[in-house]
Design a protein around this motif. Structure first.
Motif, PDB file in Angstrom:
ATOM      1  N   PRO A  36      -6.166  -9.603   0.941  1.00 45.77           N
ATOM      2  CA  PRO A  36      -5.678 -10.160   2.206  1.00 45.77           C
ATOM      3  C   PRO A  36      -5.890  -9.158   3.348  1.00 45.77           C
ATOM      4  CG  PRO A  36      -4.022 -10.355   0.473  1.00 45.77           C
ATOM      5  CD  PRO A  36      -5.085  -9.451  -0.052  1.00 45.77           C
ATOM      6  N   THR A  37      -6.230  -9.661   4.534  1.00 45.25           N
ATOM      7  CA  THR A  37      -6.380  -8.758   5.682  1.00 45.25           C
ATOM      8  C   THR A  37      -5.019  -8.239   6.145  1.00 45.25           C
ATOM      9  OG1 THR A  37      -6.353 -10.673   7.150  1.00 45.25           O
ATOM     10  CG2 THR A  37      -8.502  -9.816   6.502  1.00 45.25           C
ATOM     11  N   GLN A  38      -3.983  -9.027   5.905  1.00 37.17           N
ATOM     12  CA  GLN A  38      -2.632  -8.618   6.278  1.00 37.17           C
ATOM     13  C   GLN A  38      -1.692  -8.827   5.080  1.00 37.17           C
ATOM     14  OE1 GLN A  38      -1.875  -7.212   9.095  1.00 37.17           O
ATOM     15  NE2 GLN A  38      -3.726  -7.613  10.290  1.00 37.17           N
ATOM     16  N   PRO A  39      -1.801  -7.990   4.061  1.00 29.68           N
ATOM     17  CA  PRO A  39      -0.947  -8.169   2.886  1.00 29.68           C
ATOM     18  C   PRO A  39       0.534  -8.011   3.239  1.00 29.68           C
ATOM     19  CG  PRO A  39      -2.058  -6.042   2.815  1.00 29.68           C
ATOM     20  CD  PRO A  39      -2.675  -6.808   3.938  1.00 29.68           C
ATOM     21  N   LYS A  40       1.351  -8.873   2.669  1.00 32.53           N
ATOM     22  CA  LYS A  40       2.779  -8.878   2.978  1.00 32.53           C
ATOM     23  C   LYS A  40       3.645  -8.369   1.827  1.00 32.53           C
ATOM     24  CE  LYS A  40       1.985 -10.861   6.947  1.00 32.53           C
ATOM     25  NZ  LYS A  40       2.105 -10.062   8.206  1.00 32.53           N
ATOM     26  N   ARG A  41       3.128  -8.492   0.601  1.00 29.61           N
ATOM     27  CA  ARG A  41       3.913  -8.124  -0.568  1.00 29.61           C
ATOM     28  C   ARG A  41       3.089  -7.178  -1.445  1.00 29.61           C
ATOM     29  NH1 ARG A  41       8.400 -10.802  -1.242  1.00 29.61           N
ATOM     30  NH2 ARG A  41       8.451 -10.407  -3.494  1.00 29.61           N
ATOM     31  N   ILE A  42       3.190  -5.903  -1.130  1.00 32.67           N
ATOM     32  CA  ILE A  42       2.380  -4.878  -1.791  1.00 32.67           C
ATOM     33  C   ILE A  42       3.176  -4.201  -2.902  1.00 32.67           C
ATOM     34  CG2 ILE A  42       1.135  -2.698  -1.481  1.00 32.67           C
ATOM     35  CD1 ILE A  42       0.693  -3.491   1.432  1.00 32.67           C
ATOM     36  N   VAL A  43       2.541  -4.038  -4.032  1.00 30.01           N
ATOM     37  CA  VAL A  43       3.083  -3.193  -5.091  1.00 30.01           C
ATOM     38  C   VAL A  43       2.312  -1.878  -5.048  1.00 30.01           C
ATOM     39  CG1 VAL A  43       3.118  -2.820  -7.590  1.00 30.01           C
ATOM     40  CG2 VAL A  43       3.971  -4.963  -6.640  1.00 30.01           C
ATOM     41  N   ALA A  44       3.045  -0.780  -4.888  1.00 30.79           N
ATOM     42  CA  ALA A  44       2.419   0.545  -4.765  1.00 30.79           C
ATOM     43  C   ALA A  44       2.691   1.361  -6.018  1.00 30.79           C
ATOM     44  CB  ALA A  44       2.943   1.265  -3.532  1.00 30.79           C
ATOM     45  N   GLU A  45       1.798   1.274  -6.977  1.00 26.86           N
ATOM     46  CA  GLU A  45       1.914   2.091  -8.185  1.00 26.86           C
ATOM     47  C   GLU A  45       1.615   3.556  -7.877  1.00 26.86           C
ATOM     48  OE1 GLU A  45       2.628   1.467 -11.734  1.00 26.86           O
ATOM     49  OE2 GLU A  45       3.749   0.065 -10.502  1.00 26.86           O
ATOM     50  N   GLU A  46       0.908   3.778  -6.799  1.00 28.69           N
ATOM     51  CA  GLU A  46       0.562   5.140  -6.361  1.00 28.69           C
ATOM     52  C   GLU A  46       0.460   5.110  -4.837  1.00 28.69           C
ATOM     53  OE1 GLU A  46       0.829   8.377  -6.800  1.00 28.69           O
ATOM     54  OE2 GLU A  46      -0.243   8.258  -8.715  1.00 28.69           O
ATOM     55  N   TYR A  47       0.430   6.296  -4.221  1.00 29.13           N
ATOM     56  CA  TYR A  47       0.226   6.453  -2.765  1.00 29.13           C
ATOM     57  C   TYR A  47       1.363   5.853  -1.936  1.00 29.13           C
ATOM     58  CZ  TYR A  47      -4.355   7.522  -4.631  1.00 29.13           C
ATOM     59  OH  TYR A  47      -5.379   8.059  -5.375  1.00 29.13           O
ATOM     60  N   LEU A  48       2.562   5.863  -2.491  1.00 32.39           N
ATOM     61  CA  LEU A  48       3.710   5.302  -1.791  1.00 32.39           C
ATOM     62  C   LEU A  48       3.984   6.053  -0.488  1.00 32.39           C
ATOM     63  CD1 LEU A  48       6.098   3.381  -1.658  1.00 32.39           C
ATOM     64  CD2 LEU A  48       7.342   4.907  -3.205  1.00 32.39           C
ATOM     65  N   GLY A  49       3.863   7.378  -0.508  1.00 29.33           N
ATOM     66  CA  GLY A  49       4.136   8.170   0.687  1.00 29.33           C
ATOM     67  C   GLY A  49       3.226   7.833   1.850  1.00 29.33           C
ATOM     68  N   SER A  50       1.957   7.587   1.561  1.00 29.01           N
ATOM     69  CA  SER A  50       1.015   7.222   2.622  1.00 29.01           C
ATOM     70  C   SER A  50       1.375   5.880   3.229  1.00 29.01           C
ATOM     71  CB  SER A  50      -0.420   7.188   2.082  1.00 29.01           C
ATOM     72  OG  SER A  50      -0.884   8.495   1.826  1.00 29.01           O
ATOM     73  N   LEU A  51       1.829   4.941   2.403  1.00 25.70           N
ATOM     74  CA  LEU A  51       2.226   3.632   2.924  1.00 25.70           C
ATOM     75  C   LEU A  51       3.441   3.761   3.831  1.00 25.70           C
ATOM     76  CD1 LEU A  51       0.188   2.657   0.795  1.00 25.70           C
ATOM     77  CD2 LEU A  51       1.807   0.838   0.211  1.00 25.70           C
ATOM     78  N   ILE A  52       4.413   4.560   3.407  1.00 25.44           N
ATOM     79  CA  ILE A  52       5.616   4.727   4.219  1.00 25.44           C
ATOM     80  C   ILE A  52       5.281   5.404   5.550  1.00 25.44           C
ATOM     81  CG2 ILE A  52       7.840   5.925   4.342  1.00 25.44           C
ATOM     82  CD1 ILE A  52       8.130   5.426   1.366  1.00 25.44           C
ATOM     83  N   ALA A  53       4.358   6.351   5.519  1.00 22.78           N
ATOM     84  CA  ALA A  53       3.936   7.006   6.767  1.00 22.78           C
ATOM     85  C   ALA A  53       3.346   6.003   7.747  1.00 22.78           C
ATOM     86  CB  ALA A  53       2.911   8.100   6.457  1.00 22.78           C
ATOM     87  N   LEU A  54       2.798   4.918   7.218  1.00 23.29           N
ATOM     88  CA  LEU A  54       2.214   3.863   8.053  1.00 23.29           C
ATOM     89  C   LEU A  54       3.198   2.723   8.314  1.00 23.29           C
ATOM     90  CD1 LEU A  54      -1.308   3.678   6.353  1.00 23.29           C
ATOM     91  CD2 LEU A  54      -0.712   4.824   8.491  1.00 23.29           C
TER      92      LEU A  54
END
Length: 320
Positions: A61-79
């Motif tokens: 999806p170009t705009q995912p709404k429900r992401i499961v982050a098995e890794e790289y959680l910190g980078s997602l939170i920074a964004l």
């Protein structure tokens, strides 16, 4: 009579030309409208995009709404992207666990529960472990970014900024990150000679582990942010493999002028009383820093920045 005929003939020509012009402009307007409509339709239809991964081309999806982050959680939170699920270990991240209230547990780190994740109804899964790709990809589009492929905070934030259409957010975060790192590095450089060596170690009881610049335990902070180096004799080896298991006899070879040690049970005094550790210059000079795994294990950009601040405080207050 002839004059009236000529006049009518000329008027007819003018009217015909006028009608032709009107029809032409109308056709052009319709064409432009069609083009605009088609263009709008194309934009409206772009709800997915294709990403190149280690498993080939993946449509997400170009705009995912429900992401499961098995890794790289910190980078997602920074964004400013909060996932619907993540492993228990990363949910306990010392540096941002308060931001994860309501985020569901996907299971043991590295061994995700397909049942747990399926119940979260994700539209995108991000992982660093290709071994679980077959199972996860049956649940939702799955992006595998193998551990170590992204070497530092810049590579991580840039990659996920592009992946999640958060490029501006990534750029802004990294600008602030760079400013804080530069300030911290200047303070450390003023306090510690740049030719002094550093070792990143972990106490595991009967054995000791030593790490490179991309394996947590403070390696990103010391080697990447501060630009410091391991002892010359082992620098190339440890940076290439990123870790090594040491027997007691090997410890002096890997010990730098400063040691950043992960230990959940031993104190500086415990190390001083040990015949081998107590003989090291770093230990004798109180250049040994001990912190628990709870703070040292994490290596995401947010954790790295916090570790830089913590280690800056220690290094700038040491007696040289």
């Amino acid at each position: 009579m002839q004059q009236n005929h000529n006049r009518l003939w000329k008027v007819g020509i003018v009217v015909s030309l006028f009608l032709l012009i009107v029809l032409f402009l109308s056709a052009c307007g319709k064409t432009n409208t069609d083009k605009t409509t088609k263009s709008s339709d194309v934009k409206a239809d772009k709800t997915t995009k294709t990403i190149s991964t280690v498993n080939g081309e993946i449509e997400i999806p170009t705009q995912p709404k429900r992401i499961v982050a098995e890794e790289y959680l910190g980078s997602l939170i920074a964004l400013d992207v909060i996932p619907v699920g993540a492993p228990e270990l990363t949910l306990k991240n010392y540096y941002f666990k308060d931001k994860l209230k309501g985020v569901s547990d996907t299971g043991v780190y590295g061994k995700p529960s397909a049942e747990n994740i399926l119940a979260m109804n994700p539209d995108l899964i991000i992982t660093g472990n290709n071994e679980s790709y077959k199972i996860l990809s049956k649940i939702a589009p799955t992006i595998v970014v193998p551990y170590g492929d992204l070497k530092n905070a810049h590579e991580e934030l840039t990659y996920f900024g592009k992946l999640l259409n958060k490029e501006d957010e990534a750029k802004d975060w990294l600008e602030t990150y760079d400013e804080q790192i530069a300030d911290a590095k200047a303070k450390v450089d003023a306090a510690i000679k740049v030719d002094k060596s550093f070792s990143i170690m972990e106490d595991a009881g009967k054995v000791t582990y030593v790490y490179g610049d991309n394996f947590g335990r403070g390696g990103q902070a010391i080697y990447q942010a501060f630009g410091r180096k391991p002892p010359k004799s082992i620098a190339e080896k440890i940076m290439k493999k990123q870790w090594a298991e040491l027997s007691e006899e090997m410890i002096p070879e890997y010990a730098g002028d400063y040691i950043i040690m992960t230990s959940n049970g031993r104190t500086v005094e415990d190390f001083k009383k040990n015949p081998i550790w107590g003989s090291l210059e770093a230990v004798k000079n109180d250049h040994l820093y001990i912190w628990p795994e709870e703070r040292s294990w994490y290596y995401d950009p947010i954790a790295t920045l916090a570790q830089v601040e913590e280690l800056t405080t220690w290094l700038t207050n040491l007696k040289q």
